[in-house]
Enzyme design. Sequence first.
Site, PDB file in Angstrom:
ATOM      1  N   LYS A   1     -12.282  -2.109   6.700  1.00 17.91           N
ATOM      2  CA  LYS A   1     -11.415  -3.037   7.408  1.00 17.91           C
ATOM      3  C   LYS A   1     -11.841  -3.162   8.870  1.00 17.91           C
ATOM      4  O   LYS A   1     -12.062  -4.228   9.375  1.00 17.91           O
ATOM      5  CB  LYS A   1      -9.946  -2.600   7.328  1.00 17.91           C
TER       6      LYS A   1
ATOM      7  N   ASP B   1      -1.667   6.483   6.553  1.00 19.67           N
ATOM      8  CA  ASP B   1      -2.761   5.605   6.120  1.00 19.67           C
ATOM      9  C   ASP B   1      -2.962   4.561   7.223  1.00 19.67           C
ATOM     10  O   ASP B   1      -2.115   3.699   7.423  1.00 19.67           O
ATOM     11  CB  ASP B   1      -2.374   4.942   4.789  1.00 19.67           C
TER      12      ASP B   1
ATOM     13  N   TRP C   1       0.810  -1.221   0.000  1.00 16.67           N
ATOM     14  CA  TRP C   1       0.000   0.000   0.000  1.00 16.67           C
ATOM     15  C   TRP C   1       0.833   1.257   0.000  1.00 16.67           C
ATOM     16  O   TRP C   1       0.470   2.264  -0.612  1.00 16.67           O
ATOM     17  CB  TRP C   1      -1.017  -0.015   1.143  1.00 16.67           C
TER      18      TRP C   1
HETATM   19  C1  LIG Z   1      -7.539  -1.557   1.857  1.00 18.24           C
HETATM   20  C2  LIG Z   1      -6.452  -0.576   1.925  1.00 18.24           C
HETATM   21  C3  LIG Z   1      -6.326   0.447   0.978  1.00 18.24           C
HETATM   22  C4  LIG Z   1      -7.268   0.588  -0.209  1.00 18.24           C
HETATM   23  O1  LIG Z   1      -8.553   0.858   0.193  1.00 18.24           O
HETATM   24  P1  LIG Z   1      -9.720   1.202  -0.858  1.00 18.24           P
HETATM   25  O2  LIG Z   1     -10.803   1.746   0.007  1.00 18.24           O
HETATM   26  O3  LIG Z   1     -10.072  -0.066  -1.563  1.00 18.24           O
HETATM   27  O4  LIG Z   1      -9.178   2.233  -1.795  1.00 18.24           O
HETATM   28  C5  LIG Z   1      -5.295   1.349   1.134  1.00 18.24           C
HETATM   29  N1  LIG Z   1      -4.436   1.261   2.166  1.00 18.24           N
HETATM   30  C6  LIG Z   1      -4.520   0.280   3.082  1.00 18.24           C
HETATM   31  C7  LIG Z   1      -3.535   0.231   4.204  1.00 18.24           C
HETATM   32  C8  LIG Z   1      -5.523  -0.665   2.992  1.00 18.24           C
HETATM   33  O5  LIG Z   1      -5.612  -1.639   3.912  1.00 18.24           O
END
Ligand SMILES: *Cc1c(COP(=O)(O)O)cnc(C)c1O
Length: 360
Positions: free
Chosen positions: A195, A171, A102
């Site tokens: 998540k 993030d 990511w």
């Molecule tokens: C799932 C995830 C993403 C992407 O998320 P989307 O909502 O599908 O764009 C980005 N960063 C991390 C750390 C993730 O777990």
Amino acid sequence: MDRKYNFAAGPAMLPEDVLREAREELLSWHGSGMSIMEVSHRGPEFETVIHESQQDLKSLLNIPDNYHVLFLQGGARLQFSMIPMNILGSKKKAGYVNTGVWSKQALEEAKRYCDVTVVADSESDHYTSIPEYNTWQFADDLAYLYYVDNETVNGVEFPDIPETNQVLVSDMSSNLLSRPVDISKFGIVYACAQKNIGPAGLTIVIIRDDLLEREPLAFAPSMLRYELHVKNQSLLNTPPTFSWYMAGLVFKYLKAHGGLAAMAAINQKKSQKLYEFIDSSQFYQNPVRPRYRSRMNVVFTLTDNNLDALFLKLAEKEGLTNLKGHRIVGGMRASIYNAMPEAGVDALIDFMQHFVKHHG
Ligand SMILES: *Cc1c(COP(=O)(O)O)cnc(C)c1O
């Protein structure tokens, strides 16, 4: 009713109590005679949802007064663009820490807007560690420093907040609300909901107010400007109302269950059990350096990967579902967010033991 233990990385399990509550009030929200899905996002019913969810999130995370909380759309991935578009200001460079799939995708996206300085990089380690902070190489004049607190695919998590005087952007899509975090150390913290927070469609952005003074890139559309979302209190257009409402129920659930300190303790316990079992076995492996192992996403491989398909099939029969690892890294991944009960982890360990005995 048969509910499975769902180890999916996202969309992921939600607390059963939350699902029940949503079902209870699905047809008539708080006696309104309407579902919360059917009401105006500017009406009094949804106003209550907005107000309470903001207050609850602020209290759960102890968010200081000089931060704004936004409820946006576009997933985590849209933040890969919104962050440079809004936070570069007059600067041309941003720093990224590359610790997994990511962060790599975020830094590649940022290259559309600025010079990316990779401050630290664990790609050559196959993303199994985090470079020591004292080895990080900063360039002058970075607009911000970006890192991914929990790398969902690789199963790597920061044990603490990096010490730096840069504007930190993180993030936290897969670990926000899993433990207390000192928001005051950050310029921006963001997370998509699917998540650990609620259904897909919602992204939470927590932003320090001084960053709103930075001029967005001239071409940035209105919908991608934080300052406009702040001015409109996340109602610049119709928000994903049902996802927002569900996230609000999750916040109340967390508050009623001891808040984030309680979540941290149980998450520590669940993940430790699973890692201890993996480490004690000759048959299962986890490649991540113990200090950096994720409490949320436990990746593991079988010594003989010809048995992967059988492992998954038999696990499924036991009601243990979605254990297949991300297509990029292979193997297995057990995502054990807040909503995964300890009994789910126990059932997984029992199954893994049983599998070795009969097939290992
Ligand atoms: C799932 C995830 C993403 C992407 O998320 P989307 O909502 O599908 O764009 C980005 N960063 C991390 C750390 C993730 O777990």
